[in-house]
Enzyme design. Structure first.
Site, short mmCIF file in Angstrom:
data_model
loop_
_atom_site.label_atom_id
_atom_site.label_comp_id
_atom_site.label_asym_id
_atom_site.label_seq_id
_atom_site.Cartn_x
_atom_site.Cartn_y
_atom_site.Cartn_z
N GLU A 140 -1.33 27.19 98.53
CA GLU A 140 -0.27 28.03 99.11
C GLU A 140 0.19 27.46 100.44
OE1 GLU A 140 2.60 30.38 99.03
OE2 GLU A 140 1.12 31.03 97.56
N ASP A 180 9.72 23.81 93.16
CA ASP A 180 9.20 24.35 91.90
C ASP A 180 7.83 23.76 91.56
OD1 ASP A 180 11.49 25.84 91.72
OD2 ASP A 180 12.38 24.67 90.08
#
Length: 117
Positions: free
Chosen positions: A59, A85
């Site tokens: 993350e 993406d």
């Protein structure tokens, strides 16, 4: 202490910019608390902690990639979209790994605790 200035600055940017990161942190704390009360063994702790850190790491890298892409272009660029993406997919993969670890290690104990098993 100077060496910690930049990582802490990065952490503060993460928690103020990325609400998903805060959600991951809260989830990590909850999993650690549940794992403690379920008395998991040392090997299980290693898997739980590796899953937590993998999600937090991916993350953080995802957010860093988004920041760099946004720095380079504010226009829609197909390659910029691909970069974002793909980084997002890495977070998804690590989250699936963490969920599987949780299901394998914690779910049987939780079911046994509530009397289902």
């Amino acid at each position: 202490m100077k060496r910690f200035k930049y990582p802490f600055s990065g952490f503060l940017r993460l928690v103020t910019k990325d609400s998903h990161y805060v959600l991951h942190l809260v989830s990590a704390v909850c999993v650690i608390i549940v794992s403690y009360f379920l008395s998991i063994n040392m090997t299980e702790w290693l898997f739980i902690l590796s899953a937590i850190f993998l999600v937090l790491l991916t993350e953080a890298l995802n957010t860093a990639i988004e920041e760099v892409v946004d720095l380079v272009t504010s226009d829609f660029e197909q390659h910029a979209k691909y970069a974002k993406d793909i980084a997002s997919f890495a977070v998804l993969l690590s989250s699936i790994y963490a969920a599987l670890i949780g299901v394998i290690i914690l779910l049987p104990r939780l079911l046994k605790l509530i009397g289902v098993l």
